[in-house]
Enzyme design. Structure first.
Site, PDB file in Angstrom:
ATOM      1  N   GLU A   1      -0.275 -78.669  16.592  1.00 18.21           N
ATOM      2  CA  GLU A   1       0.647 -79.388  17.474  1.00 18.21           C
ATOM      3  C   GLU A   1      -0.027 -80.591  18.134  1.00 18.21           C
ATOM      4  O   GLU A   1      -0.050 -80.696  19.359  1.00 18.21           O
ATOM      5  CB  GLU A   1       1.165 -78.435  18.560  1.00 18.21           C
TER       6      GLU A   1
ATOM      7  N   CYS B   1       2.033 -99.336  46.332  1.00 18.86           N
ATOM      8  CA  CYS B   1       1.660 -99.091  47.714  1.00 18.86           C
ATOM      9  C   CYS B   1       1.039 -97.707  47.891  1.00 18.86           C
ATOM     10  O   CYS B   1       1.642 -96.820  48.478  1.00 18.86           O
ATOM     11  CB  CYS B   1       2.931 -99.238  48.540  1.00 18.86           C
TER      12      CYS B   1
HETATM   13  N1  LLP Z   1       1.256 -77.964  22.281  1.00 19.43           N
HETATM   14  C1  LLP Z   1       1.477 -77.535  23.521  1.00 19.43           C
HETATM   15  C2  LLP Z   1       2.053 -76.211  23.733  1.00 19.43           C
HETATM   16  C3  LLP Z   1       1.143 -78.342  24.628  1.00 19.43           C
HETATM   17  O1  LLP Z   1       1.332 -77.895  25.858  1.00 19.43           O
HETATM   18  C4  LLP Z   1       0.578 -79.631  24.401  1.00 19.43           C
HETATM   19  C5  LLP Z   1       0.225 -80.505  25.516  1.00 19.43           C
HETATM   20  C6  LLP Z   1       0.374 -80.044  23.073  1.00 19.43           C
HETATM   21  C7  LLP Z   1       0.729 -79.183  22.031  1.00 19.43           C
HETATM   22  C8  LLP Z   1      -0.217 -81.383  22.725  1.00 19.43           C
HETATM   23  O2  LLP Z   1      -1.540 -81.466  23.160  1.00 19.43           O
HETATM   24  P1  LLP Z   1      -2.449 -82.740  22.770  1.00 19.43           P
HETATM   25  O3  LLP Z   1      -2.734 -82.677  21.297  1.00 19.43           O
HETATM   26  O4  LLP Z   1      -1.679 -83.957  23.112  1.00 19.43           O
HETATM   27  O5  LLP Z   1      -3.655 -82.584  23.613  1.00 19.43           O
HETATM   28  N2  LLP Z   1      -0.534 -85.339  30.510  1.00 19.43           N
HETATM   29  C9  LLP Z   1      -1.845 -84.873  30.141  1.00 19.43           C
HETATM   30  C10 LLP Z   1      -1.778 -84.017  28.903  1.00 19.43           C
HETATM   31  C11 LLP Z   1      -0.879 -82.822  29.065  1.00 19.43           C
HETATM   32  C12 LLP Z   1      -0.801 -82.005  27.791  1.00 19.43           C
HETATM   33  C13 LLP Z   1       0.233 -80.969  27.890  1.00 19.43           C
HETATM   34  N3  LLP Z   1       0.373 -80.169  26.730  1.00 19.43           N
HETATM   35  C14 LLP Z   1      -2.758 -86.080  29.946  1.00 19.43           C
HETATM   36  O6  LLP Z   1      -2.333 -87.200  30.167  1.00 19.43           O
HETATM   37  O7  LLP Z   1      -3.937 -85.926  29.602  1.00 19.43           O
END
Ligand code: LLP
Length: 469
Positions: free
Chosen positions: A325, A396
Site C-alpha cells: 500500500e 499568522c
Molecule cells: N496503508 C495504510 C493503512 C496507511 O495508514 C498509510 C498511511 C499507507 C498505507 C501509506 O503509507 P506511505 O507509503 O505513504 O508511508 N501525513 C503523514 C503520513 C501519514 C501516513 C498515514 N498512513 C506525513 O505527512 O508524513
C-alpha cells in the site's frame, strides 16, 4: 551540460492567471502509453527529478527550468510534478514484484488525490487504498478496478461500507464494531464482503510517533489476543463475510527494510494460525510505509526492490498473494512546491526568508517537524551573503515554517524558492487557513510540455459555500 529541451509552446493549455474558470469536465487524457525511453530504474531513492543543476545553481523539473515555468503560471505558490517520475516510481514497484503473481500495488490515495494523477496511476496498473467513502468514489471515477481496492480505517462509516460492499472492494476489519458494521453493510448491499483482518504485529517502525501505527498502543487494528474471537465471528457470518487475508501497516517514513521483515514473519505465523482453522486465505497485505530521501544527503535508502526482496521468500513459502500500500514512495519525490520570496528580514538574532507559500499549502514541517529540502530556483545575485535562515510563510502562527536553520544565499525579492519532495501528504493536507486558498497544480509531461492538472482555489470558490443561505 545537457541542452535545454523546451517545447514550443511550453504549455499545452495556457493557464489563466488569478481566477481561472472551472471547466465543466476535468481535463485529462484517459489512456497512457508507457514510453519506452524512460530509464528503467528500480532505484527510485537515488533519483530527484527536481534537482539543482550544480554548475548553474538552477532548479529543473526533468529538462525544464522551474524559473521558466514560473514566468507563465499563476503568480502564487503552485505544486509542480514530473509525470515521468511518477511512471518511474510505479515501474520500480512493478519490477520489484516480478515473480510474485497476483500481487497488488494499492496506491494510498490519501498521499495525493489529484484526479489526473490518479488516472495516471490507474493506467499504470495500480489499485487503490482508501480511507473514506469519498476516496472510494474518487477511485471509482478514476476507473480503478474495485477488486484491486482496499478500504482501510478505524472509523469506517456504515454508508461508506455499503458502497464498498456494493462495489466489491476488499475491506479490512479493524475492531469489533467495525466487524458489526461490515456485516450490516453486506446485508444492505446483498453482497458478501471479502475481508482481511488488520492485525497489529507490534513492531516499532522507528518513526515519528504521529506516523507510527503498527505498535500495540495504536488506535488501528484488532487486539492480537482477540484473534480467536474475530475468527469465530467471521465463521458465524458465512453469508456476509469471506475472510481472504491478513493486513498490517507499521507506519510511514520507514527507512529500514528489516522492520518489514520482522512484521512479515509475525504476520505469516498469524496466517498459519488462521489457516489451521480451515480458512482458505490467500492475501498478505503488508501495508505501505517506505521512506524517501527527504534530506538529499546522498544516503542510499532502501528501494522498492529491497523492500519486496526482504519478504519475498516468506510470501512464496506460504503461497500468498502480496498486497502493498505505498503512498509516499510512489509520489513524494515527483513534486515540489514552488514559492516566491516576499522579502528577507531579521529579528536581530534570527534571519527569515518570508515566502508566499506557508503551512496552509504544506503542513508537514509544522506538524511533524519534518525536514523538506529547500533550494532557490535560480542562482542568487553574486553579492548575496550566505546566512542561516528560517524559511517561513505569511500565516499568522509561529508554527508557520517550511524549513528551519537553512544555509542559503539571501534571495532577491520576487525570486523563486522550492520545497522539494512535496508530492505526498502536502497538497492532500493543504488547508485554506488564513484564506490562503489551495494552490494550483501543474505537471511536466513526458514531452517536456507543462499542463495544469488542478485549478487553484479562488476567493469566489470560498464564497460559494455561503450562496443561498
Ligand atoms: N496503508 C495504510 C493503512 C496507511 O495508514 C498509510 C498511511 C499507507 C498505507 C501509506 O503509507 P506511505 O507509503 O505513504 O508511508 N501525513 C503523514 C503520513 C501519514 C501516513 C498515514 N498512513 C506525513 O505527512 O508524513
Amino acid at each position: 551540460m545537457a541542452a535545454l529541451h523546451l517545447q514550443t509552446p511550453l504549455f499545452k493549455t495556457l493557464p489563466k492567471t488569478n481566477s481561472p474558470k472551472h471547466p465543466k469536465k476535468p481535463f485529462f487524457k484517459p489512456s497512457y502509453h508507457q514510453s519506452s525511453h524512460l530509464p528503467n530504474t528500480p532505484q527510485t531513492q537515488k533519483i530527484h527529478p527536481l534537482f539543482t543543476n550544480k554548475e548553474e545553481g538552477t532548479e529543473m523539473v526533468e529538462k525544464t527550468k522551474v524559473e521558466e515555468i514560473m514566468q507563465v503560471v499563476e503568480k502564487r505558490p503552485f505544486y509542480l510534478y514530473s509525470k515521468a517520475q511518477i511512471t518511474r516510481n510505479v515501474e520500480a514497484y512493478k519490477e520489484a514484484l516480478e515473480g510474485l503473481d497476483n500481487s497488488v500495488i494499492g496506491y494510498a490515495i490519501k498521499a495525493n488525490n489529484n484526479f489526473l494523477i490518479l488516472n495516471h496511476l490507474r493506467s499504470l496498473g495500480c489499485g487503490a487504498v482508501l480511507v473514506s467513502g469519498n476516496e472510494l468514489r474518487l477511485a471509482l471515477k478514476a476507473g480503478f478496478d474495485p477488486t484491486r481496492c482496499i478500504f482501510n480505517g478505524n472509523g469506517k462509516l456504515l454508508e461508506d461500507l455499503v458502497l464498498a460492499a456494493q462495489e466489491g472492494v476488499f475491506v479490512n476489519i479493524d475492531s469489533e464494531f467495525d466487524l458489526d458494521n461490515i456485516v450490516s453493510a453486506a446485508r444492505i448491499a446483498g453482497k458478501k464482503v471479502n475481508v482481511l483482518l488488520r492485525i497489529n504485529p507490534d513492531v516499532d517502525p522507528q518513526v515519528h510517533p504521529y506516523v507510527a501505527t503498527g505498535n500495540k498502543n495504536s488506535k488501528f487494528g484488532i487486539r492480537n489476543e482477540k484473534l480467536q474471537w474475530f475468527l469465530d465471528q467471521v465463521k458465524s457470518y458465512p453469508d456476509e463475510l469471506k475472510l481472504v487475508g491478513a493486513h498490517c501497516h507499521l507506519g510511514s517514513t520507514i527507512t529500514k527494510v528489516d522492520i518489514f521483515r520482522d512484521a512479515a514473519e509475525i504476520m505469516v505465523k498469524f496466517i498459519d494460525e488462521i489457516r489451521a482453522q480451515g480458512f482458505d486465505i490467500s492475501y498478505l497485505n503488508i501495508g505501505g510505509g517506505l521512506g524517501i530521501d527527504y534530506y538529499h544527503t546522498g544516503t542510499v535508502l532502501p528501494t522498492p526492490r529491497d523492500l519486496i526482496d526482504t519478504v519475498r521468500d516468506l510470501v512464496k513459502s506460504r503461497n500468498l498473494n502480496l498486497i502493498i500500500e505505498p503512498g509516499r514512495s510512489l509520489i513524494a519525490n515527483t513534486c515540489c512546491l514552488v514559492n516566491r520570496v516576499t522579502g528577507v528580514k531579521t529579528n536581530g538574532t534570527k534571519n527569515f526568508i518570508v515566502i508566499d507559500g506557508s503551512m496552509a499549502e504544506l503542513i508537514r514541517p509544522s506538524l511533524y517537524d519534518a525536514y523538506q529540502h529547500i533550494e532557490l530556483v535560480s542562482p542568487p545575485p553574486p553579492d548575496a551573503a550566505v546566512s542561516t535562515f528560517d524559511v517561513v510563510g505569511p500565516v499568522c502562527e509561529s508554527a508557520d515554517f517550511l524549513g528551519k536553520n537553512r544555509e542559503l544565499p539571501a534571495p532577491a525579492r520576487g525570486s523563486g524558492l522550492v520545497v522539494h519532495d512535496a508530492g505526498a501528504y502536502c497538497m492532500s493536507m493543504a488547508s485554506t487557513y488564513n484564506l490562503k486558498m489551495r494552490p494550483p497544480e501543474y505537471w511536466v509531461e513526458e514531452d517536456g510540455s507543462v499542463s495544469k492538472i488542478r485549478h487553484g482555489e479562488t476567493f469566489d470558490d470560498h464564497m460559494r459555500y455561503f450562496e443561498g443561505l
